[in-house]
Scaffold this active site. Structure first.
Site, mmCIF file in Angstrom:
data_model
loop_
_atom_site.group_PDB
_atom_site.id
_atom_site.type_symbol
_atom_site.label_atom_id
_atom_site.label_comp_id
_atom_site.label_asym_id
_atom_site.label_seq_id
_atom_site.Cartn_x
_atom_site.Cartn_y
_atom_site.Cartn_z
ATOM 1 N N CYS A 118 13.737 10.076 -6.805
ATOM 2 C CA CYS A 118 12.300 9.943 -6.999
ATOM 3 C C CYS A 118 11.820 11.146 -7.784
ATOM 4 O O CYS A 118 12.575 12.076 -8.041
ATOM 5 C CB CYS A 118 11.561 9.830 -5.668
ATOM 6 S SG CYS A 118 9.913 9.102 -5.905
ATOM 7 N N CYS A 120 8.560 12.650 -7.049
ATOM 8 C CA CYS A 120 7.366 13.292 -6.472
ATOM 9 C C CYS A 120 7.565 14.770 -6.144
ATOM 10 O O CYS A 120 6.600 15.524 -6.142
ATOM 11 C CB CYS A 120 6.837 12.514 -5.273
ATOM 12 S SG CYS A 120 8.067 11.990 -4.096
ATOM 13 N N CYS A 128 5.129 9.680 -7.913
ATOM 14 C CA CYS A 128 6.554 9.377 -7.898
ATOM 15 C C CYS A 128 7.126 9.011 -9.271
ATOM 16 O O CYS A 128 8.217 8.448 -9.357
ATOM 17 C CB CYS A 128 6.827 8.254 -6.892
ATOM 18 S SG CYS A 128 6.419 8.757 -5.201
ATOM 19 N N LYS A 197 9.095 0.002 1.844
ATOM 20 C CA LYS A 197 8.555 1.313 2.208
ATOM 21 C C LYS A 197 7.037 1.197 2.320
ATOM 22 O O LYS A 197 6.360 0.822 1.365
ATOM 23 C CB LYS A 197 8.933 2.327 1.130
ATOM 24 C CG LYS A 197 8.475 3.742 1.401
ATOM 25 C CD LYS A 197 8.955 4.653 0.279
ATOM 26 C CE LYS A 197 8.533 6.095 0.489
ATOM 27 N NZ LYS A 197 8.968 6.952 -0.640
ATOM 28 N N ARG A 207 5.615 16.012 3.686
ATOM 29 C CA ARG A 207 5.026 16.585 2.468
ATOM 30 C C ARG A 207 5.097 18.104 2.492
ATOM 31 O O ARG A 207 5.242 18.735 1.464
ATOM 32 C CB ARG A 207 3.597 16.085 2.285
ATOM 33 C CG ARG A 207 3.643 14.593 2.045
ATOM 34 C CD ARG A 207 2.383 14.000 1.480
ATOM 35 N NE ARG A 207 2.575 12.563 1.470
ATOM 36 C CZ ARG A 207 1.866 11.692 2.182
ATOM 37 N NH1 ARG A 207 0.853 12.104 2.905
ATOM 38 N NH2 ARG A 207 2.159 10.411 2.154
ATOM 39 N N GLU A 235 9.663 -7.728 -0.801
ATOM 40 C CA GLU A 235 10.126 -6.524 -1.501
ATOM 41 C C GLU A 235 11.633 -6.327 -1.311
ATOM 42 O O GLU A 235 12.357 -6.023 -2.260
ATOM 43 C CB GLU A 235 9.377 -5.278 -0.984
ATOM 44 C CG GLU A 235 7.997 -5.097 -1.580
ATOM 45 C CD GLU A 235 8.045 -4.494 -2.985
ATOM 46 O OE1 GLU A 235 9.139 -4.338 -3.543
ATOM 47 O OE2 GLU A 235 6.958 -4.195 -3.527
ATOM 48 N N LYS A 250 11.226 1.647 5.960
ATOM 49 C CA LYS A 250 10.709 2.997 6.216
ATOM 50 C C LYS A 250 9.197 2.922 6.361
ATOM 51 O O LYS A 250 8.555 2.322 5.499
ATOM 52 C CB LYS A 250 11.085 3.901 5.049
ATOM 53 C CG LYS A 250 10.576 5.326 5.157
ATOM 54 C CD LYS A 250 10.880 6.127 3.918
ATOM 55 C CE LYS A 250 10.332 7.539 4.093
ATOM 56 N NZ LYS A 250 10.516 8.384 2.914
ATOM 57 N N SER A 275 9.464 11.678 9.222
ATOM 58 C CA SER A 275 9.043 12.985 9.732
ATOM 59 C C SER A 275 8.018 12.880 10.858
ATOM 60 O O SER A 275 8.114 13.595 11.858
ATOM 61 C CB SER A 275 8.482 13.817 8.584
ATOM 62 O OG SER A 275 7.384 13.151 7.973
HETATM 63 ZN ZN LIG Z 1 8.344 9.801 -4.352
#
Ligand SMILES: [Zn+2]
Length: 327
Positions: A118, A120, A128, A197, A207, A235, A250, A275
């Protein structure tokens, strides 16, 4: 019916272990690791008590410890020195993840290395991929970002990653990455797609861990609304059709209905205990409100029961130790 049918008969103390349906094993677990190019020493992650960002120089030792505990795979996230609009450090052959993969592969060759694909962590805006104007203002642009993901995935494969894991929820990302990998001779490298996701509040602590907060908007135009299960299934179905080797749901614990449905697609399915799920258990346990070990094992067992073949969890290393104790 009662009295002939007595369910408690099979729950007597000596019979119960024989009839256990789901047992957690070390092979189920994948340990996420944060590698930070800016560090010389491990740095604790405040919002995820017990978790650290590791320097590149120390990552192979951490991976080696996990392997010795019986963990079979790690999932790497990188925090680079440099960020820019186009995430160029994400596909740098000398980038943070690329260096980490090479070190782990050199020192712990048996360990399966999965890399998060990714942008991000590598973009100055925190989104992203490539951003630009859309009909609804500035947002992540789909097709221009695909080429970026291809480059990142190919560079990870070149460094030695066994599995690349695109997490950006772009349309067409799996097919695009598969074609890019194959054209570079990496047809043996698997794709584990973050196929379903959700746009979740439970990513909050991550983050801080990955330094991937965003400067405008949010990710709800590419991640799925938590209320949508039809869309969530579609998806994963599309990613399966595009050639994903492993699908993913996720977060995990609040989405077990979706996980069970995605598991019917016939591909291996990973679930990511994120997390926020980790930190909630840590916080409640620190207050003495729950039995930490029992809560962790229950959370993971239930994710497996719902259909996960792999569980990505920050508890992986610790749980491996507990599974040894039990035997
Ligand atoms: Zn990302």
């Amino acid at each position: 019916m009662f009295p002939e049918r007595r369910m408690r008969r099979s729950r007597s103390r000596n019979i119960q272990p024989l009839l256990r349906e789901v047992t957690l094993t070390k092979q189920d677990l994948v340990a996420p690791l944060f590698v930070d190019e800016n560090l010389d020493e491990p740095r604790p992650i405040g919002a995820m008590p017990g978790q650290f960002r590791y320097p590149v120089s120390g990552i192979a030792a951490v991976a080696g410890d996990l392997a010795r505990k019986g963990i079979h795979a790690v999932l790497l996230f990188g925090i680079p020195k440099e960020k820019d609009q186009e995430a160029t450090s994400a596909y740098d052959p000398e980038g943070v993840v690329q260096q980490a993969v090479r070190r782990i592969k050199a020192e712990v060759p048996g360990l399966v290395v999965i890399t998060d694909v990714c942008a991000c962590e590598y973009t100055s805006h925190g989104h992203c991929g490539i951003v630009g104007e859309t009909r609804c203002g500035p947002d992540l642009l789909n097709d221009p970002s695909l080429e970026l993901m291809d480059r990142i995935a190919v560079s990870h494969a070149g460094a030695g990653a066994d599995i690349v894991a695109p997490s950006c929820m772009l349309d067409g990302m799996v097919a695009s990455i598969r074609a890019a990998l194959d054209s570079e001779g990496y047809e043996e490298v698997l794709i584990m797609s973050y196929s379903t996701k959700f746009s979740s509040a439970f990513y909050g602590p991550f983050r801080e861990a990955a330094g991937s907060g965003y400067s405008f908007g949010d990710r709800s135009t590419y991640q799925i609304n938590p209320g949508n299960s039809r869309e969530a299934f579609l998806e994963s179905q599309l990613d399966a059709a595009e050639g994903a080797d492993i699908l993913m749901v996720k977060p995990a614990g609040f989405y077990l209905d979706v996980l069970a449905e995605v598991a019917t697609l016939g591909l291996p399915v990973a679930a990511y205990q994120v997390s926020g799920e980790y930190s909630m258990i840590q916080a409640a346990a620190a207050q003495g409100w729950i039995d930490r070990k029992a809560a962790v094992l229950e959370s993971l067992t239930c994710i497996k029961r719902a259909g996960a073949d792999l569980i990505i969890t920050y508890f992986a290393g610790e749980v491996a130790g507990w599974l040894d104790e039990k035997q």
